[in-house]
Design a protein around this motif. Structure first.
Motif, mmCIF file in Angstrom:
data_model
loop_
_atom_site.group_PDB
_atom_site.id
_atom_site.type_symbol
_atom_site.label_atom_id
_atom_site.label_comp_id
_atom_site.label_asym_id
_atom_site.label_seq_id
_atom_site.Cartn_x
_atom_site.Cartn_y
_atom_site.Cartn_z
ATOM 1 N N GLY A 122 0.795 -1.221 0.000
ATOM 2 C CA GLY A 122 0.000 0.000 0.000
ATOM 3 C C GLY A 122 0.822 1.262 0.000
ATOM 4 N N GLY A 123 2.165 1.122 0.060
ATOM 5 C CA GLY A 123 3.016 2.306 0.002
ATOM 6 C C GLY A 123 2.727 3.276 1.129
ATOM 7 N N ARG A 124 2.416 4.487 0.768
ATOM 8 C CA ARG A 124 2.174 5.557 1.749
ATOM 9 C C ARG A 124 0.847 5.368 2.492
ATOM 10 N NH1 ARG A 124 4.511 8.897 5.057
ATOM 11 N NH2 ARG A 124 3.708 11.004 5.111
ATOM 12 N N SER A 125 -0.080 4.607 1.896
ATOM 13 C CA SER A 125 -1.377 4.410 2.547
ATOM 14 C C SER A 125 -1.320 3.334 3.626
ATOM 15 C CB SER A 125 -2.444 4.023 1.511
ATOM 16 O OG SER A 125 -2.199 2.724 0.977
ATOM 17 N N SER A 126 -0.186 2.654 3.754
ATOM 18 C CA SER A 126 -0.029 1.590 4.741
ATOM 19 C C SER A 126 -0.034 2.154 6.157
ATOM 20 C CB SER A 126 1.283 0.836 4.502
ATOM 21 O OG SER A 126 1.583 -0.019 5.590
ATOM 22 N N ALA A 127 -0.566 1.362 7.096
ATOM 23 C CA ALA A 127 -0.540 1.754 8.504
ATOM 24 C C ALA A 127 0.884 1.792 9.055
ATOM 25 C CB ALA A 127 -1.393 0.805 9.330
ATOM 26 N N ARG A 128 1.851 1.325 8.306
ATOM 27 C CA ARG A 128 3.241 1.413 8.766
ATOM 28 C C ARG A 128 3.646 2.868 8.958
ATOM 29 N NH1 ARG A 128 7.218 -0.560 10.712
ATOM 30 N NH2 ARG A 128 9.389 -0.213 10.137
ATOM 31 N N GLU A 129 3.043 3.775 8.217
ATOM 32 C CA GLU A 129 3.342 5.206 8.375
ATOM 33 C C GLU A 129 3.099 5.673 9.798
ATOM 34 O OE1 GLU A 129 1.971 9.311 8.898
ATOM 35 O OE2 GLU A 129 0.671 7.546 8.827
ATOM 36 N N THR A 130 2.186 5.007 10.522
ATOM 37 C CA THR A 130 1.832 5.478 11.861
ATOM 38 C C THR A 130 2.970 5.305 12.866
ATOM 39 O OG1 THR A 130 0.825 3.336 12.462
ATOM 40 C CG2 THR A 130 -0.621 5.029 11.505
ATOM 41 N N ALA A 131 3.981 4.493 12.541
ATOM 42 C CA ALA A 131 5.134 4.381 13.438
ATOM 43 C C ALA A 131 5.810 5.733 13.593
ATOM 44 C CB ALA A 131 6.122 3.341 12.916
ATOM 45 N N ALA A 132 5.848 6.512 12.519
ATOM 46 C CA ALA A 132 6.448 7.842 12.587
ATOM 47 C C ALA A 132 5.646 8.744 13.526
ATOM 48 C CB ALA A 132 6.518 8.450 11.187
ATOM 49 N N ARG A 133 4.335 8.597 13.508
ATOM 50 C CA ARG A 133 3.497 9.398 14.409
ATOM 51 C C ARG A 133 3.744 9.011 15.869
ATOM 52 N NH1 ARG A 133 -2.505 9.613 11.778
ATOM 53 N NH2 ARG A 133 -2.029 9.041 9.623
ATOM 54 N N VAL A 134 3.911 7.703 16.100
ATOM 55 C CA VAL A 134 4.154 7.238 17.465
ATOM 56 C C VAL A 134 5.467 7.807 17.996
ATOM 57 C CG1 VAL A 134 4.624 5.193 18.874
ATOM 58 C CG2 VAL A 134 2.732 5.175 17.226
ATOM 59 N N ALA A 135 6.487 7.849 17.152
ATOM 60 C CA ALA A 135 7.763 8.431 17.562
ATOM 61 C C ALA A 135 7.584 9.903 17.924
ATOM 62 C CB ALA A 135 8.793 8.262 16.447
ATOM 63 N N ALA A 136 6.858 10.626 17.083
ATOM 64 C CA ALA A 136 6.614 12.048 17.361
ATOM 65 C C ALA A 136 5.760 12.225 18.606
ATOM 66 C CB ALA A 136 5.941 12.696 16.161
ATOM 67 N N GLY A 137 4.795 11.321 18.790
ATOM 68 C CA GLY A 137 3.934 11.396 19.960
ATOM 69 C C GLY A 137 4.683 11.225 21.260
ATOM 70 N N ALA A 138 5.765 10.449 21.234
ATOM 71 C CA ALA A 138 6.582 10.275 22.438
ATOM 72 C C ALA A 138 7.245 11.590 22.836
ATOM 73 C CB ALA A 138 7.634 9.200 22.201
ATOM 74 N N VAL A 139 7.668 12.361 21.842
ATOM 75 C CA VAL A 139 8.252 13.674 22.123
ATOM 76 C C VAL A 139 7.179 14.609 22.670
ATOM 77 C CG1 VAL A 139 9.456 15.657 21.135
ATOM 78 C CG2 VAL A 139 10.004 13.339 20.344
ATOM 79 N N ALA A 140 5.984 14.573 22.067
ATOM 80 C CA ALA A 140 4.880 15.401 22.549
ATOM 81 C C ALA A 140 4.524 15.045 23.989
ATOM 82 C CB ALA A 140 3.663 15.233 21.642
ATOM 83 N N ALA A 141 4.538 13.748 24.317
ATOM 84 C CA ALA A 141 4.224 13.306 25.678
ATOM 85 C C ALA A 141 5.245 13.841 26.673
ATOM 86 C CB ALA A 141 4.172 11.780 25.732
ATOM 87 N N ALA A 142 6.511 13.865 26.262
ATOM 88 C CA ALA A 142 7.553 14.397 27.139
ATOM 89 C C ALA A 142 7.320 15.880 27.416
ATOM 90 C CB ALA A 142 8.925 14.179 26.511
ATOM 91 N N PHE A 143 6.910 16.612 26.389
ATOM 92 C CA PHE A 143 6.593 18.031 26.588
ATOM 93 C C PHE A 143 5.384 18.196 27.504
ATOM 94 C CE2 PHE A 143 3.745 21.468 25.074
ATOM 95 C CZ PHE A 143 4.425 22.534 25.664
ATOM 96 N N LEU A 144 4.345 17.389 27.303
ATOM 97 C CA LEU A 144 3.137 17.510 28.119
ATOM 98 C C LEU A 144 3.405 17.209 29.587
ATOM 99 C CD1 LEU A 144 0.504 15.887 25.723
ATOM 100 C CD2 LEU A 144 0.724 18.311 26.323
#
Length: 359
Positions: A122-144
């Motif tokens: 599925g290329g870019r439409s794959s749910a694998r893209e969400t791993a990048a969001r999870v990484a970013a979310g960890a940084v957001a959680a640290a800020f929160l």
């Protein structure tokens, strides 16, 4: 296609399921936020494939590489670059769909939008893209953490098997003690049994993830178009397989009269403004009111099933297609850290935006 999310705390993700890797650029994170690479890795480990017999057997370590923006365990205020390399691609599993459209996938719609598509996973439409969001979310959680806000989600329903109580009656610390990520042990066992039965039938099953944010102060959210619940809804509906979002009483609130649904204000012993009920889900007028924020996210059954299905190819010819490769029989257990991440990204952005609201 928009690949960016957020206004002040802003992320841009990149990469494809079967490419070299996926990653994210985080811009707008303040300097001085304490976070180690290991914390980002722990978040990714919760989402990665192959962690139990309830998920896809694809083996990805999802090892994060920090390219920029962190030094000495603190954010520097400059763009944070995170990369996750793909290691276990099996692109040959997708050669049969080079010209075929899988039912309920993005194959046809990507072809219509771009005139071409990456059919490998599925290329870019794959749910694998969400791993990048999870990484970013960890940084957001640290800020929160610096402002006392925490967010946590859990699986509250798989198919027709649902947790019998609300989040207030659950020990959310039990969420990661079972592979389903349900903090109600008896229900978790029934959910796991249903997922295994579904997998053995070469089918898939959907369900609901409940999200909770604690310690959110009153005043977060922008009036009119960028309401807090609207931003949360946009965030959740951007996740693969999500079909619905509701917060507070949600659709069940339509069964109540106004006299039953209104949240009465009072001042507690500490002088804080509270409400006696929380049908509003912590948000009123699109702005947080200081109560717990809670919402529910509906996930459809995974579209790829290992059964023959009727479809067409890119020539419009009717064909029969059976799924191949490695897929989740139920996306819910791995969706929990994704919901956490998107919640954290929305709240981090809203905290920073609120700082410009008044002198």
């Amino acid at each position: 296609m928009s690949n960016s999310f957020g206004s002040v705390f802003r992320i841009t993700t990149f990469g494809e399921s079967h490419g070299v890797g996926i990653g994210v650029i985080i811009d707008g994170c303040p300097a001085g936020v304490a976070i180690e690479t290991e914390e980002i890795q722990r978040a990714l480990d919760r989402r990665r494939p192959g962690q139990s017999d309830l998920t896809t057997p694809r083996k990805e370590a999802d090892q994060v590489e920090v390219l920029s923006g962190l030094f000495g365990g603190l954010t520097t205020g400059t763009p944070i670059g995170l990369l996750i390399r793909n290691q276990d691609q099996a692109s040959h599993d997708y050669s049969h769909i080079e010209h075929a459209y899988r039912p309920s996938h993005a194959d046809y719609t990507y072809d219509q939008k771009y005139g071409r598509r990456d059919y490998r996973g599925g290329g870019r439409s794959s749910a694998r893209e969400t791993a990048a969001r999870v990484a970013a979310g960890a940084v957001a959680a640290a800020f929160l953490r610096t402002v006392g806000i925490t967010a946590q989600s859990y699986v509250s329903q798989v198919g027709a098997v649902a947790v019998p109580v609300g989040y207030e009656q659950l020990d959310l610390g039990l969420t990661d003690t079972n592979p389903v990520r349900c903090p109600h042990p008896e229900t978790a066992e029934r959910m796991a049994a249903l997922i295994r039965q579904t997998r053995d039938r070469h089918d898939t099953v959907g369900g609901i993830v409940t999200g909770v944010a604690l310690g959110v102060p009153a005043g977060l959210g922008e009036p009119v178009f960028d309401k807090l619940h609207a931003e949360l809804g946009k965030a959740m509906l951007s996740i693969n397989a999500v079909k619905g979002f509701e917060y507070g009483s949600g659709f069940a609130g339509t069964l109540l009269f106004g006299s039953e649904h209104n949240d009465a204000f009072y001042t507690d012993e500490a002088g804080a403004v509270r409400t006696r009920t929380n049908h509003s889900g912590g948000i009123q007028g699109g702005i947080s009111n200081g109560q717990d924020i809670y919402f529910r996210v509906a996930f459809k059954p995974v579209a790829t099933i290992l059964q023959p299905q009727a479809t067409i190819n890119d020539q419009g010819e009717e064909i029969t297609l059976a799924g191949k490769g490695r897929h989740d029989p139920c996306v819910l257990p791995r969706a929990v850290p994704i919901v956490d991440a998107m919640t954290n990204l929305v709240l981090a952005d809203m905290v920073l935006r609120a700082r410009a609201s008044r002198v």
